[in-house]
Write an enzyme that holds these catalytic residues in place. Structure first.
Site, PDB file in Angstrom:
ATOM      1  N   HIS A 382      17.691  59.719  24.698  1.00 22.63           N
ATOM      2  CA  HIS A 382      16.486  59.796  25.531  1.00 22.63           C
ATOM      3  C   HIS A 382      16.663  58.935  26.771  1.00 22.63           C
ATOM      4  O   HIS A 382      17.013  57.761  26.678  1.00 22.63           O
ATOM      5  CB  HIS A 382      15.258  59.318  24.732  1.00 22.63           C
ATOM      6  CG  HIS A 382      13.986  59.519  25.476  1.00 22.63           C
ATOM      7  ND1 HIS A 382      13.074  58.507  25.711  1.00 22.63           N
ATOM      8  CD2 HIS A 382      13.483  60.624  26.067  1.00 22.63           C
ATOM      9  CE1 HIS A 382      12.058  58.990  26.396  1.00 22.63           C
ATOM     10  NE2 HIS A 382      12.269  60.261  26.635  1.00 22.63           N
ATOM     11  N   GLU A 481      10.817  70.964  29.507  1.00 21.06           N
ATOM     12  CA  GLU A 481       9.373  70.983  29.377  1.00 21.06           C
ATOM     13  C   GLU A 481       8.852  71.819  30.542  1.00 21.06           C
ATOM     14  O   GLU A 481       9.177  72.980  30.665  1.00 21.06           O
ATOM     15  CB  GLU A 481       8.841  69.535  29.370  1.00 21.06           C
ATOM     16  CG  GLU A 481       7.398  69.427  28.891  1.00 21.06           C
ATOM     17  CD  GLU A 481       6.902  67.983  28.999  1.00 21.06           C
ATOM     18  OE1 GLU A 481       6.072  67.596  28.182  1.00 21.06           O
ATOM     19  OE2 GLU A 481       7.328  67.266  29.942  1.00 21.06           O
ATOM     20  N   GLU A 487       1.742  67.566  23.399  1.00 20.57           N
ATOM     21  CA  GLU A 487       1.300  66.178  23.573  1.00 20.57           C
ATOM     22  C   GLU A 487      -0.130  66.094  24.114  1.00 20.57           C
ATOM     23  O   GLU A 487      -0.854  65.146  23.825  1.00 20.57           O
ATOM     24  CB  GLU A 487       2.272  65.419  24.490  1.00 20.57           C
ATOM     25  CG  GLU A 487       2.391  66.013  25.874  1.00 20.57           C
ATOM     26  CD  GLU A 487       3.607  65.471  26.646  1.00 20.57           C
ATOM     27  OE1 GLU A 487       4.479  64.845  26.037  1.00 20.57           O
ATOM     28  OE2 GLU A 487       3.668  65.707  27.860  1.00 20.57           O
TER      29      GLU A 487
END
Lengths: 680, 680
Positions: A382, A481, A487
């Site tokens: 990440h 994304e 989310e």
């Protein structure tokens, strides 16, 4: 198995139609799609302006629409053109995707290439149309300029005039982070400036999705409605000058229109991929479609933190729990956000403290990599940049090297800018702020993917530039994304709309994979606030919203709580041999069937908006004469996303054949997921 | 007589409302207009975003609308703000215009100044609202940055959310030459990107005109509709980088909303002028409102040419004919286009051959200047730049000097770019292309006006940046084009719409004078094609479309053909003591009465669209108890712009008093002009 791009067949037929002896002939050039469904004409007006138009089965789809450019470096390229020659050629080939919605893609089009020059000063330009039965792409080709002068493109004049009154599903552009804005439905005449893909439905039912393909070293295209139903390309502004600056010969991205008689036809089109260049990376067997879990939903629920402290999520112990869970349930990866230093300060929109080359003191990367390796589980890397691209690029190579050393072969990147713009390093050595989908943003995202490829690392970009099919050229650009993800259902204010997935399939998903993070079986976000879904819909989303890498996003303990539902999540693959859209209306419902690439099983996902629906699912896609066990995960009879009955999930098994039809009953806000496995 | 700006009275009352002890108070600041008609509030949201709203008589006009900026040089200035203090003050003064629609202007407003800072990094900003009974202006004030760093403004986030469904009269922006695009009427929800002034009428009848005041060293503002009824400032792009780059402390232009219960109220508002700085030039008695004729319409009819040859218009002999005509009929000026070398090549959009420092061989400037001077007639200068600003600026000083030497005290400038953009000289010494209403275009136009002032020359800009009231500060900026002028009626394809003047009054004319070139009594253009007007309307336009310099645009021989109608053109002045709008509906009709500044006479002009109208004109504006002779120029009873009856003009005289009402009957496409002179 997963081979590099294989050109399986190629029939190319070139037919040159030279400019005729009659001047009148030079004012128009026409081409039809292979099946004669679409027809495209390019015209030169008496003042030398260029326009094109598109017909479908003889009906106008795109009325005459302008072509050209305004330059900052020279007079405009918008009029005074004469046609020099035009050339029509045919192309028919198939190629294989290393991963994707289908293994084999047919690339079948007629091409019209028109070379024009300005009579006054001799400047040249070419426009190339590729006309498929299911859509049109065109691009401009610029020759190298005299003295190799740079071309500064101030404005692209390309227009798209929709020929009939139409409804639009669109998303605002002209904003930082606009790719996460809600998708709205309005008359086309009420569109302001839209991102692409933008989908419109004309009164006669014809659907058009406007987008672009192969966005490379150019500014991303927004669509600005000028007046009426006239849309114009609007290039993302640059902080440095003209939106696009190019030297040497170059081509623009393809301006694309997928055109179909219904919403399903849009999703079935491979036009955007076909207009991208073939795989440049060679063997990409190291790119692994797979599912993962992550130390992630905790943070969105605010029960864990990215920053150091009592509630830090990215600890060795907590990660081991996820590795164990992944190993037990067949997930290949575990994402851990907050693993590195830099989260303690005000990182969003700043990112200056982010250190991508070492882990936080409580996260032992080599140990966890080894612990995972022993169990067949990979840590997923990440890189949260906070939008500080200037800072990130300095560490990028070392950061990738660290991961490669630890067996991390897939990295999620992020560009959270806290409402601001990204930070770029200027040629003058000063940092400036700009849109991520500006030309320099486009360059950056591609650089990360290319650099990662050298380390055999796949990239899943969050807060990305929009997808334009570059996964064909760089198959390690595994997902991204660029949409309101799940989310938002954690955060609320507001949660995603109940029709969100039915919108996504026919808008955002036309551009490519979405790392949507589905599977929140707990059906609630922060402070236990419910969101707009039944449990069955959470399962259906694994099939409906395509991504080769999929995070089953809920907490371990929630999956433990719902073992029945969780079985579908364990079973469902992420790489497909084939895909069919069986039902679809934009923003209302969608049913997609996909065949597993590594078995004979089929999977079906169906989602609806706030309305209950009964949809008949003919199983004719199954192999004839074979029996299949259908494992059906359906809404309970009283299920409803607006009540506690959202948890009502019925799991049934039936034996079926290709001659059968399953009557699917979807609850309001519901869905259905089906696994079809050959019997016996 | 014509004095420089005279501050006639000033009542200023400062009342400081310091930030209270309660945090809640810091989240909102409010101010009402002097007559409590309008109320403006500024709010700070929990995340520190700023918004404002406007109410009129308790009804929302502007719903909460965002404020802020996106920067290319730093993080955005859009959130994280806290209110530091706010200050409400009152202002009431009057000032005198050296020339204008009215001599005395009252400047009566309440001011709210709000100082905010970003809590995170301490950056400061102020927003200043001036709230009049007839509108609101606000602007941002930027302090000098640390180390005097330049501020690069990428995007202004200022929004205007119209609170009720509304109809809009608007003109496309985002194009070169867009100021000459037709004015269209659509629901506000169908606006794309608009120039200003843009006028909207809400369902409850409230009218709002959006515009800006004091556009100095900043990019011109377009209005982009984001969605629904939400408009956002869109700064004209720059070819060099961010649309606006400023150093030191600075203010933005005022973002203005004239707000009234009807269309007439919009035109009666002096808000835009009031928000400009007072006269910076001191004595401007050398700026002469006046009428002129010109060697001009011939060229548009293509019976004469700008370029050399048999049909060259700008010859000494032909000009003398116009000087004689002007002298005989009381016109102060004669415009001659094509007087200088440079027209023979492809000048439009190029202009590189234009020589502004000498005349063509057949045009004897000194001789004509002397010939005119002996007859009280001034040559009006002409600088056609072809949009080549880089080239023009090199010659500007010498060009002005030449004119000053020859008694030329008024110059028409032109920037015809042939569909392209203007050419600017970059700091790197290279020419680049850009919008004329970019920050560098704005700078250029102002530079010409300031340079000309040093030579006591007035400037009438064609193909200008839009007017934002700078005539108050620079009274030698005497007029400008920036609209579809009467020349379109010469060209056709198409001619101006029949409602054009009724549109102009309530849109373009809200910005300032328009050099419209009225008075084509021949009612036909090129190839004898008629246009959309009666002869009476041509006369009415002299009153309806305000400009202190007005060209009676028809050919001499046409004026000789219609001596009756021509008398009104001879009589009508161009400078006014007062102005009243007596009837008005946007795009339908307008009646304006104006009092001559140099006599007791009043003039009335009334125009209609394609519909015949009967309008009662109460003469209550006349001095009570006095008799006036009304010289009425009206449409004949069967007049109609669609037939040869368009020439039917009836000239009548009546004696009237302020107690009388004149029933005006306007033909379809017609008008009426009335001169009211004290009797005896």
């Amino acid at each position: 198995m997963r081979t590099s791009l294989l050109k399986m067949s190629l029939v190319a037929l070139g037919m040159v139609i030279s400019t005729g002896a009659f001047a009148a002939e030079d004012l128009m050039a026409t081409v039809e799609s292979p099946g004669k469904v679409l027809k495209v004409s390019l015209q030169v007006a008496p003042d030398g302006r260029l326009s094109y138009q598109v017909e479908r089965n003889g009906q106008p789809v795109i009325a005459p629409s302008r072509l050209g450019f305004v330059l900052a470096s020279d007079k405009p390229l918008d009029a005074g053109f004469a046609m020099e020659r035009h050339l029509v050629t045919a192309h028919d080939s198939t190629w294989e995707q290393p991963w994707g919605e289908r293994r084999t893609v047919r690339n079948h089009y007629s091409q019209l290439r028109v070379d024009v020059h300005q009579k006054k000063d001799g400047r040249r330009l070419a426009i190339v149309f590729r006309v498929f039965d299911d859509g049109v792409g065109f691009r401009y080709e610029f020759p190298k300029q005299a003295n190799n002068r740079a071309m500064h493109i101030a404005d692209e004049l390309t227009e798209f005039v929709v020929a009939q009154p139409a409804t639009a599903w669109w998303q605002q552009a002209g904003e930082v982070w606009a790719l996460e804005y809600p998708i709205q439905k309005t008359p086309l005449r009420e569109v302001g400036m839209a991102n692409t893909p933008m989908t419109v439905r004309m009164e006669n039912g014809t659907h058009i999705a406007f987008h672009e393909a192969a966005l490379v070293d150019y500014a991303s295209m927004w669509l600005r409605r000028v007046e009426g139903q006239r849309l114009r390309a609007h290039l993302t502004p640059s902080a440095n000058g003209a939106p696009v600056v190019r030297t040497g010969s170059f081509t623009t991205p393809w301006r694309t229109m997928q055109i179909a008689g219904d919403a399903a036809g849009l999703y079935m089109s491979d036009l955007v991929l076909n207009l991208n260049e073939p795989n440049k990376l060679g063997d990409v067997s190291w790119v692994k479609p797979s599912k993962y879990v992550g130390v992630w939903w905790d943070m969105h629920l605010e029960t864990k933190t990215w920053a150091a402290g009592d509630r830090l999520g990215a600890t060795t112990d907590y990660t081991k729990r996820y590795i164990d869970f992944a190993a037990k349930n067949g997930f290949r990866g575990v994402l851990v956000e907050g693993w590195n230093p830099g989260w303690d300060s005000d990182w969003a929109g700043n990112g200056a403290d982010m250190d991508f080359t070492r882990s936080n003191p409580r996260f032992d990367l080599p140990a966890l990599a080894a612990y995972g390796k022993a169990r067949g589980v990979h840590i997923i890397g990440h890189h949260e940049t906070g939008g500080n691209i200037a800072h990130y690029e300095k560490q990028l190579d070392a950061a990738l090297r660290l991961y490669a050393k630890n067996g991390v072969d897939s990295v999620k990147t992020g560009y959270v800018t806290d409402g601001g713009a990204a930070q770029f390093m200027g040629k003058n050595g000063k940092v400036h702020f700009g849109y991520t989908d500006s030309q320099e943003g486009v360059r950056h995202y591609q650089k990360v993917v290319e650099d990662a490829a050298r380390y055999k690392i796949a990239i899943n970009t969050h807060e990305p530039v929009k997808d334009t099919g570059l996964r064909r050229t760089y198959p390690n650009w595994i997902s991204r994304e660029g949409a309101r993800g799940v989310e938002y259902n954690a955060w609320g204010n507001p949660v995603n709309s109940v029709e969100h997935e039915a919108n996504l399939v026919f808008t955002r998903m036309l551009s490519g994979p979405l790392d949507y993070t589905p599977g929140i079986l707990s059906l609630e976000g922060k402070d236990k606030k419910p969101f707009n879904s039944t449990q069955a819909k959470q399962l259906a989303n694994f099939v409906v919203i395509y991504s080769p890498v999929v995070m089953a996003a809920d907490l371990i303990e929630h999956y433990d709580r719902y073992p029945g539902a969780f079985k579908f999540i364990r079973d469902v693959p992420t790489d497909w041999d084939d895909t069919r859209v069986l039902h679809g209306a934009v923003g209302e419902y969608a049913t997609i069937a996909r065949k597993d690439r590594n078995s004979s099983a089929w999977y079906v996902g169906s989602v609806t908006d706030g309305n209950a629906r009964t949809l008949d699912l003919p199983l004719s896609f199954l192999d004839a004469g074979k029996s299949y066990v259908a494992e059906i995960y359906r809404d309970g009879d009283k299920a409803d996303y607006r009540s506690e009955r959202r948890f009502d999930l019925v799991i049934e098994k039936r034996t079926v054949t290709s001659a059968d039809t399953i009557r699917m009953v979807l609850a309001p806000g519901g869905g259905q997921a089906i696994r079809l496995v050959p019997a016996g």
